[in-house]
Design an enzyme around this catalytic site. Structure first.
Site, short mmCIF file in Angstrom:
data_model
loop_
_atom_site.label_atom_id
_atom_site.label_comp_id
_atom_site.label_asym_id
_atom_site.label_seq_id
_atom_site.Cartn_x
_atom_site.Cartn_y
_atom_site.Cartn_z
N GLU D 46 -23.34 67.06 46.17
CA GLU D 46 -23.38 65.61 45.92
C GLU D 46 -23.51 64.83 47.23
O GLU D 46 -24.36 63.94 47.36
CB GLU D 46 -22.12 65.13 45.19
CG GLU D 46 -21.94 65.66 43.77
CD GLU D 46 -23.03 65.20 42.81
OE1 GLU D 46 -23.71 64.20 43.11
OE2 GLU D 46 -23.21 65.86 41.77
N ASN D 50 -26.79 62.81 48.53
CA ASN D 50 -26.71 61.38 48.83
C ASN D 50 -27.27 61.06 50.21
O ASN D 50 -28.02 60.09 50.39
CB ASN D 50 -25.26 60.89 48.74
CG ASN D 50 -24.84 60.59 47.30
OD1 ASN D 50 -25.66 60.66 46.39
ND2 ASN D 50 -23.56 60.29 47.11
N ARG D 105 -31.09 58.68 38.86
CA ARG D 105 -29.77 59.04 39.33
C ARG D 105 -28.80 58.44 38.32
O ARG D 105 -29.08 57.41 37.70
CB ARG D 105 -29.47 58.46 40.72
CG ARG D 105 -30.51 58.73 41.79
CD ARG D 105 -30.88 60.16 41.97
NE ARG D 105 -29.75 61.06 42.19
CZ ARG D 105 -29.89 62.36 42.41
NH1 ARG D 105 -31.10 62.91 42.45
NH2 ARG D 105 -28.85 63.12 42.60
N1 LIG Z 1 -25.20 58.59 52.24
C1 LIG Z 1 -25.52 57.42 51.64
N2 LIG Z 1 -26.27 56.50 52.28
C2 LIG Z 1 -26.61 55.36 51.69
N3 LIG Z 1 -26.22 55.04 50.43
C3 LIG Z 1 -25.46 55.89 49.74
C4 LIG Z 1 -25.08 57.13 50.30
N4 LIG Z 1 -24.34 57.77 49.39
C5 LIG Z 1 -24.26 56.99 48.32
N5 LIG Z 1 -24.93 55.83 48.51
C6 LIG Z 1 -25.04 54.70 47.58
O1 LIG Z 1 -24.00 54.83 46.62
C7 LIG Z 1 -24.52 54.88 45.31
C8 LIG Z 1 -23.66 55.74 44.42
O2 LIG Z 1 -23.71 57.07 44.84
P1 LIG Z 1 -23.43 58.20 43.78
O3 LIG Z 1 -23.60 59.51 44.42
O4 LIG Z 1 -22.12 57.93 43.13
O5 LIG Z 1 -24.55 57.96 42.69
P2 LIG Z 1 -26.12 58.25 42.81
O6 LIG Z 1 -26.39 59.10 43.98
O7 LIG Z 1 -26.84 56.97 42.73
O8 LIG Z 1 -26.38 59.07 41.47
P3 LIG Z 1 -26.00 60.62 41.22
O9 LIG Z 1 -25.15 61.05 42.36
O10 LIG Z 1 -25.27 60.62 39.93
O11 LIG Z 1 -27.29 61.29 41.15
C9 LIG Z 1 -25.93 55.35 45.47
O12 LIG Z 1 -26.77 54.95 44.40
C10 LIG Z 1 -26.34 54.70 46.79
O13 LIG Z 1 -26.71 53.38 46.61
MG LIG Z 2 -25.34 60.83 44.37
#
Ligand SMILES: Nc1ncnc2c1ncn2[C@@H]1O[C@H](COP(=O)(O)OP(=O)(O)OP(=O)(O)O)[C@@H](O)[C@H]1O
Ligand SMILES: [Mg+2]
Ligand SMILES: Nc1ncnc2c1ncn2[C@@H]1O[C@H](COP(=O)(O)OP(=O)(O)OP(=O)(O)O)[C@@H](O)[C@H]1O
Ligand SMILES: [Mg+2]
Lengths: 247, 146, 117, 146
Positions: D46, D50, D105
């Site tokens: 995860e 990200n 996502r």
């Molecule tokens: N390393 C990062 N850099 C920039 N933004 C991030 C990062 N990690 C998370 N985010 C932001 O936080 C949000 C939520 O992250 P999360 O992992 O909970 O969900 P997601 O990645 O959108 O979906 P999923 O993980 O379920 O595929 C992301 O949509 C993004 O906008």
């Molecule tokens: Mg994610």
């Protein structure tokens, strides 16, 4: 998959109806949250469970959330439901999940070993990691991990004895007639089969005890070249000797 | 697909297995044969063990650095320590030469690296440390079954 | 995977079945146990079954050579009865086959040593 | 035995699997349960995903940094990128919040990290990058053979 965004108030209405016994409202709640359950289930991939089975378990978590959701609180239903779904799946996995990795890996390692042998004879060459994984219907990760994981801490520690003085090579230590990697006689014969320069290199290296650099200097070539030639020659000598042995 | 990975870990003997595993995982994406994978694991084991027992003389509070890269199926593995270094690299690389017969070392480490890889380069400075760089061309699975 | 060693003593012969991965880390702890075992039981010959040894590097060579030296002093032999291709390659490379006897099974190793005794 | 490992790898999606494997290998030495190992692999996946898709918006020429350490069976995993950062960390961590519904996502990443680990801390600065630090106490070996 029938899943669509539903507005906040509608959700609360459905929950209210569902909690007062309306089965169709309960069903609508499940239907509109299928995506939610799936997105949780996805995270439990590769644990050796059927995704559909996990979905069923996740759906139970969802229903519990519908039944228990407290409408007097002002949180979104999904915020409440996600942990319930995760929790339900985790509970289901817990018994199996508490087995130590060392044990399950050991079992897999045995399977990998068998697959390795079976595929080797089937393919006439060593199989790749992916081929083994496909054969066993596990992930390549698991194949790798089964090869080398769970290193239990070692029990006994030994005292290291420090020896002063010149380092001794193994050759010195092994008594008897051991003069290198080869039988002295066999190697002499093998040497006769070599080209002159190759023979010279081997002679200098193994009879005169020259280093690779010294040889390089004597022959006016680089050390890397000496190393390459030596490697090639040793290999050919070994083949020669193997053939000689078989004959 | 080309890739690269660097890592740093403590100079404890448990990390010999960890380094092997990391190297194997890195290479696994290129679908090597089990034989290639075992060669890679062996040479990483040799180089990391050398860094720990010779470079740092077994002291556990140091760091070993490993870098792997893959370019056109040529794998390069670099293992580096900041330990005591090697005075005579040539001699150290001779088959059966060991400075630690007391530890029951057999002096085969470099020879094994040499045999299992296509190229081995050792750069060392006494008091500064040692860097071993090894390369190997992976076969492609298709290339084998012509 | 850690290295597991199963030891079996028959008279003055010690049979070792090794399993897992034999590297420097594992060797350190196995060596002392092994020397103790050999001393205590006045072992003359060593039989190695390495069929389940998944991995070995030069540390394993050192361990075996070390035992070989003491066995040789006692006028005994080290017999290898099984090993994976990976392990065999290392033995070959380091000239180990020149000092090890090779037999196809534990039984044959025992009967050969019985004859030598 | 305590240990630590740092590594750096390219921001390509293939390295999600590599990072998982490295984390699994690091943790495997402590004989975790199968459940713990799966949890660890999932959260690393995860966090690294990200970093790649959000932090670097899928650009492949960047680097992701991962640090693992184990102290008294408490595992700490840090995943760091120097990407675009997160404006509102609170909001990003809410279940089902995603800035990329277009990529399908689901916004579940942080929620999963939260549930699988004992602690999750996110430090981010827009334009600078994001660091996710997670901790988990592994069950002790004795605890299971009561
Ligand atoms: N390393 C990062 N850099 C920039 N933004 C991030 C990062 N990690 C998370 N985010 C932001 O936080 C949000 C939520 O992250 P999360 O992992 O909970 O969900 P997601 O990645 O959108 O979906 P999923 O993980 O379920 O595929 C992301 O949509 C993004 O906008
Ligand atoms: Mg994610
Ligand atoms: N990283 C290093 N730092 C300092 N000295 C080293 C290093 N690597 C190797 N050496 C020196 O080179 C010698 C030869 O190394 P090699 O790996 O071939 O044999 P060994 O380690 O002594 O024995 P074996 O590897 O068979 O157990 C060592 O004995 C040591 O003196
Ligand atoms: Mg060595």
């Amino acid at each position: 998959m029938s899943s669509y965004p539903v507005n906040h108030e509608t959700v609360r209405e459905w929950i209210r109806q569902s909690q007062s016994g309306d089965e169709s409202a309960r069903e609508r709640m499940v239907e509109s949250n299928i995506r939610l359950v799936w997105s949780v289930v996805q995270r439990f991939q590769n644990r050796g469970y059927d995704q559909d089975d996990l979905f069923q378990i996740g759906a139970i978590g969802l229903l519990k959330a519908v039944d228990k959701f407290d409408l007097s609180y002002n949180v979104r239903f999904s915020t409440y439901a996600v942990p319930m779904i995760i929790g339900e799946i985790q509970r289901f996995l817990r018994d199996d999940g508490s087995v130590k990795v060392s044990r399950s890996i050991k079992e897999l390692a045995i399977k990998v070993k068998r697959a390795k042998e079976a595929l080797s004879s089937q393919l006439g060459r060593l199989p790749s990691v992916n081929e083994i994984a496909a054969h066993l219907d596990v992930t390549p990760d698991d194949v790798l991990l089964s090869q080398e994981a769970s290193r239990a801490p070692s029990s006994i520690h030994e005292t290291v004895y420090e020896n002063e003085g010149d380092p001794i090579t193994l050759l010195d230590q092994l008594s008897a007639d051991n003069g290198g990697w080869f039988h002295q006689i066999a190697i002499k014969e093998a040497l006769l089969t070599l080209e002159q320069r190759d023979r010279k290199i081997i002679f200098l290296r193994y009879y005169m005890d020259c280093t690779q650099s010294e040889v390089a200097e004597k022959l006016g070539i680089s050390q890397v070249q000496v190393s390459r030639i030596e490697k090639r020659v040793l290999l050919s000598i070994r083949h020669w000797m193997e053939e000689a042995q078989e004959a | 697909m080309n890739n690269s990975l660097t890592c740093t870990f403590k100079s404890i003997s448990e990390n010999e297995a960890l380094a092997r595993m990391i190297a194997a995982s890195f290479a696994a994406a290129y679908d090597p044969t089990i034989g290639e994978l075992s060669d890679i694991k062996t040479v990483v084991s040799e180089a990391v063990t050398n860094a720990i027992i010779h470079g740092y003389s077994g002291a556990e509070n140091h760091e070993v650095y490993m870098k792997m890269s893959m370019v056109e199926r040529v794998l390069t593995i670099e293992v580096r320590d900041s330990g005591k270094g090697i005075l005579e690299v040539e001699k150290a690389m001779e088959p059966l030469y060991t400075s630690r017969p007391d530890m029951e070392r057999s002096g085969m480490g470099f020879t094994i690296m040499d045999h299992f890889m296509d190229g081995v380069e050792v750069v060392s400075e006494p008091g500064k440390g040692t860097t071993v760089t090894m390369t190997k061309q992976l076969t492609s699975v298709q290339a084998e079954c012509h | 995977m850690a290295c597991k060693v199963e030891a079996e003593i028959k008279g003055n012969i010690l049979l070792l079945r090794m399993e897992g991965e034999l590297d420097h880390h594992e060797v350190e702890s196995i060596r002392s146990e092994l020397t103790q075992l050999m001393d205590k039981n006045e072992i003359k010959h060593l039989v190695l079954n390495l069929s389940n040894l998944e991995f070995m590097d030069s540390s394993g060579l050192g361990l075996i050579l070390g035992r070989y030296k003491s066995i040789q002093k006692a006028g005994g032999n080290v017999v290898l009865c099984s090993a994976s291709p990976q392990v065999k390659r290392l033995f070959e490379m380091s000239g180990m086959f020149r000092i090890l006897m090779v037999e196809l099974s534990e039984e044959r190793a025992f009967s050969r040593l019985g004859a030598v005794q």
